[in-house]
Design a protein around this motif. Structure first.
Motif, short mmCIF file in Angstrom:
data_model
loop_
_atom_site.label_atom_id
_atom_site.label_comp_id
_atom_site.label_asym_id
_atom_site.label_seq_id
_atom_site.Cartn_x
_atom_site.Cartn_y
_atom_site.Cartn_z
N LEU A 30 -15.32 -2.61 4.27
CA LEU A 30 -14.12 -1.09 4.12
C LEU A 30 -13.08 -1.32 3.25
O LEU A 30 -13.26 -0.37 2.22
CB LEU A 30 -15.07 0.35 5.30
CG LEU A 30 -16.55 0.04 5.26
CD1 LEU A 30 -15.42 0.38 7.04
CD2 LEU A 30 -16.96 1.56 5.06
N PRO A 31 -12.53 -1.90 3.90
CA PRO A 31 -11.19 -2.01 2.91
C PRO A 31 -11.38 -2.66 1.72
O PRO A 31 -10.20 -2.68 0.54
CB PRO A 31 -10.10 -2.90 4.55
CG PRO A 31 -10.70 -3.05 5.04
CD PRO A 31 -12.63 -2.70 4.72
N ASN A 32 -12.30 -3.89 1.61
CA ASN A 32 -12.49 -4.13 0.78
C ASN A 32 -12.57 -3.43 -1.04
O ASN A 32 -12.29 -3.53 -2.40
CB ASN A 32 -13.52 -5.71 0.70
CG ASN A 32 -12.98 -6.40 -0.95
OD1 ASN A 32 -12.13 -6.40 -1.22
ND2 ASN A 32 -14.66 -7.44 -0.55
N SER A 38 -7.82 -0.07 -6.03
CA SER A 38 -6.70 0.94 -5.75
C SER A 38 -5.42 1.66 -6.58
O SER A 38 -4.51 2.24 -6.52
CB SER A 38 -6.19 0.57 -4.75
OG SER A 38 -5.22 -0.68 -4.82
N LEU A 39 -5.91 -0.10 -7.79
CA LEU A 39 -4.94 0.42 -8.94
C LEU A 39 -4.83 1.99 -10.02
O LEU A 39 -4.37 2.39 -10.33
CB LEU A 39 -4.57 -1.13 -9.53
CG LEU A 39 -4.02 -1.99 -9.21
CD1 LEU A 39 -4.49 -3.46 -10.19
CD2 LEU A 39 -2.98 -2.34 -9.34
N VAL A 40 -6.01 2.39 -9.61
CA VAL A 40 -6.47 3.31 -10.68
C VAL A 40 -5.39 4.71 -10.65
O VAL A 40 -4.99 5.27 -11.46
CB VAL A 40 -7.57 4.14 -10.49
CG1 VAL A 40 -8.17 5.28 -10.91
CG2 VAL A 40 -8.69 2.55 -11.28
N PHE A 41 -5.34 4.83 -9.75
CA PHE A 41 -4.08 5.16 -8.52
C PHE A 41 -2.23 4.95 -8.30
O PHE A 41 -1.74 5.61 -8.64
CB PHE A 41 -4.60 5.92 -7.28
CG PHE A 41 -5.91 6.72 -7.63
CD1 PHE A 41 -5.81 8.13 -8.39
CD2 PHE A 41 -6.64 6.16 -6.95
CE1 PHE A 41 -7.27 8.84 -8.84
CE2 PHE A 41 -7.93 6.71 -7.58
CZ PHE A 41 -8.10 8.09 -8.09
N VAL A 42 -2.61 3.66 -8.13
CA VAL A 42 -1.80 3.45 -7.84
C VAL A 42 -0.50 3.01 -9.37
O VAL A 42 1.00 3.00 -8.39
CB VAL A 42 -1.16 1.73 -7.56
CG1 VAL A 42 -0.48 1.09 -6.38
CG2 VAL A 42 -1.75 1.89 -6.07
N THR A 43 -1.99 3.06 -10.33
CA THR A 43 -0.14 2.99 -11.77
C THR A 43 -0.47 3.42 -12.47
O THR A 43 -0.45 3.76 -13.49
CB THR A 43 -0.64 0.81 -11.94
OG1 THR A 43 -2.46 1.18 -11.94
CG2 THR A 43 -0.51 0.28 -11.00
N ASP A 44 -0.96 4.89 -12.13
CA ASP A 44 -1.58 5.62 -12.51
C ASP A 44 0.31 6.35 -13.54
O ASP A 44 1.32 6.17 -12.98
CB ASP A 44 -1.60 7.19 -11.88
CG ASP A 44 -2.42 8.09 -12.69
OD1 ASP A 44 -2.68 8.29 -13.84
OD2 ASP A 44 -2.53 9.19 -12.38
N THR A 45 -0.43 6.48 -14.89
CA THR A 45 0.80 7.67 -15.57
C THR A 45 1.75 8.71 -15.34
O THR A 45 0.33 9.66 -16.00
CB THR A 45 0.52 7.17 -16.89
OG1 THR A 45 0.69 5.65 -17.21
CG2 THR A 45 1.99 7.27 -17.56
N PRO A 46 2.50 8.74 -15.04
CA PRO A 46 2.82 10.35 -14.25
C PRO A 46 3.39 11.08 -16.18
O PRO A 46 3.58 10.41 -17.21
CB PRO A 46 3.87 10.51 -13.54
CG PRO A 46 4.62 9.41 -13.78
CD PRO A 46 3.56 8.20 -14.36
N PRO A 185 -10.66 8.30 -3.69
CA PRO A 185 -10.19 9.16 -4.28
C PRO A 185 -9.87 9.89 -2.74
O PRO A 185 -9.24 11.35 -3.21
CB PRO A 185 -10.83 9.66 -5.11
CG PRO A 185 -12.64 8.80 -4.49
CD PRO A 185 -12.33 7.41 -4.33
N LEU A 186 -10.40 10.08 -2.03
CA LEU A 186 -10.30 10.67 -0.76
C LEU A 186 -8.34 10.45 -0.02
O LEU A 186 -7.89 11.30 -0.18
CB LEU A 186 -11.77 10.53 0.21
CG LEU A 186 -10.67 11.57 1.56
CD1 LEU A 186 -11.15 13.31 0.91
CD2 LEU A 186 -11.87 11.62 2.61
N PHE A 187 -8.40 9.39 -0.03
CA PHE A 187 -6.90 8.68 -0.30
C PHE A 187 -5.95 9.89 -0.94
O PHE A 187 -4.92 9.89 -0.58
CB PHE A 187 -7.13 7.79 0.78
CG PHE A 187 -7.79 7.22 1.47
CD1 PHE A 187 -7.81 7.68 2.79
CD2 PHE A 187 -8.02 5.93 1.76
CE1 PHE A 187 -8.43 7.61 4.33
CE2 PHE A 187 -8.79 5.23 3.43
CZ PHE A 187 -8.76 6.27 3.87
N ALA A 188 -6.68 9.04 -1.87
CA ALA A 188 -5.19 9.55 -3.09
C ALA A 188 -4.99 10.88 -3.02
O ALA A 188 -3.87 11.52 -3.51
CB ALA A 188 -6.01 8.73 -4.50
#
Length: 507
Positions: A30-32, A38-46, A185-188
């Motif tokens: 599950l955590p894997n 996760s980089l899809v959201f962590v490195t998202d460009t604002p 995506p739910l967490f993000a």
């Protein structure tokens, strides 16, 4: 010495022991699944501007109003794709060395070591004082990412037998990954701070550490190391949980003492190349793994463009994997391995080639074809994991799988660049409105997108069609017991390969 599966047949297939191993190992993924993308959201460009009009504002005010954090935009925009590449480089290195370590020290120690590594370095990224330190922690995170998945996969493959192994390899362990992927995506969505998101992703991994005292080591691996007594202790505990009678002698002949050791066969990565059949199998598997990884990550990253809402796009990309795993389960049960893997690559290739034939007025059909490609690559990844594990003996299983995964991770490193082929040729991707290259380029070549728009799909489709041909030369493992030594691998005449070489020579 009887074959392992025949020796433990008295345990049954779906007893309490097998159910415990099945669900606990699946839950560790599950955590894997949450952390892999996760980089899809962590490195998202604002939203940002690269050039702020000069005014009578003080430098202190500008720093307070426009915080940089790690400054990954404008003239530093190259850091963003490099960040993802560093993560996949960690995955590449980890997938190779974890296989060697797992075959040397056991499946269980490597599994829990990588669980701790992934969770720890995910949390350390939160306190990284600079982008360089963040990338170092991210690289270490990648070391544990695919390594944990591979160790978990092989451990369940060797403990479970019969239909339990089929369900685990084709559906169970993959669904654990997919369910974790769907929670991302739910967490993000609710945790908009990247630091809070990393905390939610990394912390649950530590909750699985107590499973060390519950999950057993692989008896098959213990037997390959000559540790017969330890293997029999595990099997006897399993028999007690399943409430079945234990034979007087589980492994070996009746006159063999429990404390006697089997001859130990130690393998290295060089053993993959010492026999022509094993070497050619390894080369062909590496090519198939490389192609599948390029297509899987390429389509996964590109699905973020399917919907204006990135959270919905990520969720759709995860949901399509669920039916793919169930389809893979049916294929593993009833279809020969070469036929199933070849059909996957053929479907991917045709779907990606047909996208360029869809008119602009039918964008929904183009999206459906792209999702068909994602469906097929997901199904193929599960098939290849099972296929690869079935082709190598116990002492080389993790090493062989690790080599194939290492090669495949080079595909994950270049997949983002393949997706950006059209943008690179079209001169897109420049978010700074003050860059004049875009406007000049489009004034000179207003219709150039016709020639390069589908270049990523053509590239991935070509790789997939080539993999259909290479799959034909792989040996078949359908409904055959797992080999325990190199001697148990049947010799195979590579007649198809010979015919092709002779034809080329005559030509």
């Amino acid at each position: 010495m009887r074959h392992y599966e025949n020796s433990v047949a008295f345990l049954g297939t779906w007893g309490r022991f097998q159910l415990m191993v099945f669900f606990l190992l699946c839950s560790t993924n599950l955590p894997n699944g949450t952390g892999s993308f996760s980089l899809v959201f962590v490195t998202d460009t604002p939203r940002h501007r690269c050039r702020i009009p000069e005014t009578n504002l003080s430098q202190e005010w500008q720093q307070a109003a426009v915080p940089l954090e790690f400054d990954l935009v404008c003239d530093q925009h190259w850091k963003q794709p490099l960040t993802a590449t560093i993560f996949f480089l960690g995955v590449l290195v980890g997938s190779f060395f974890s296989g060697l370590l797992s075959d040397r020290f056991g499946r269980k120690p490597v599994l829990f070591a990588t669980i701790i590594i992934q969770a720890t370095f995910t949390l350390l990224q939160i306190v990284a004082p600079s982008w360089q330190i963040f990338c170092f922690f991210l690289f270490c995170n990648g070391l544990g990412n695919i390594s944990m998945y591979m160790s978990c996969y092989v451990l369940g493959t060797e403990i479970l037998t019969g239909s339990a192994r089929v369900v685990y390899t084709s559906t169970g362990v993959c669904l654990g990954f997919a369910l974790g992927y769907m929670t991302l995506p739910l967490f993000a969505y609710y945790l908009r701070s990247w630091k809070t998101l990393l905390l939610a992703i990394g912390l649950p991994g530590l909750f699985f550490v107590p499973l060390w005292w519950i999950l057993p080591e692989s008896p098959m691996w213990l037997l390959s190391q000559g540790r017969v007594a330890e293997a029999e202790v595990i099997v006897k505990k399993a028999a007690h949980m399943n409430r079945v009678a234990v034979p007087e002698k589980i492994f070996g002949d009746s006159n063999l003492n429990v404390n006697d050791e089997r001859p130990v066969e130690h393998y290295t990565v060089l053993d993959l190349l010492r026999k022509r059949g094993t070497a050619l199998t390894t080369v062909l598997l590496c090519w198939d793994w490389f192609t599948l990884t390029v297509c899987y990550f390429g389509l996964s990253l590109n699905t973020s463009q399917l919907h204006s809402d990135p959270y919905i796009s990520c969720f759709l990309s995860a949901v399509v994997e669920v039916p793919a795993y169930f389809s893979c389960s049916l294929a593993i049960r009833y279809a020969p391995r070469r036929l199933a893997v070849g059909a996957v690559f053929l479907t991917v290739g045709l779907a990606l080639f047909f996208i360029q034939l869809v008119p602009q007025s039918m964008l929904g059909l183009a999206v459906a074809l792209e999702m068909l490609g994602k469906f097929s690559t997901t199904c193929g990844s599960s098939l290849l994991y099972a296929y690869t594990a079935e082709l190598y003996p116990t002492g080389l299983r993790n090493t062989g799988s690790g080599v194939c995964l290492t090669v495949s991770r080079t595909g994950s490193c270049i997949a983002p660049f393949i997706i950006r082929l059209s943008k690179n040729f079209l001169g897109q991707g420049f978010e700074d409105p003050n860059v004049e290259f875009d406007f000049v380029y489009y004034n000179i070549c207003p219709h150039v997108d016709i020639y390069f728009k589908y270049l990523p799909y053509i590239t991935m489709g070509t790789l997939a069609i080539c993999s259909v041909l290479t799959t034909l030369f792989l040996p078949e493992s359908f409904r055959r017991p797992l080999p325990e030594t190199l001697q148990q691998i049947p010799k195979r005449k590579w007649w198809a390969f010979t015919v092709v070489i002779e034809c080329l020579h005559i030509y």
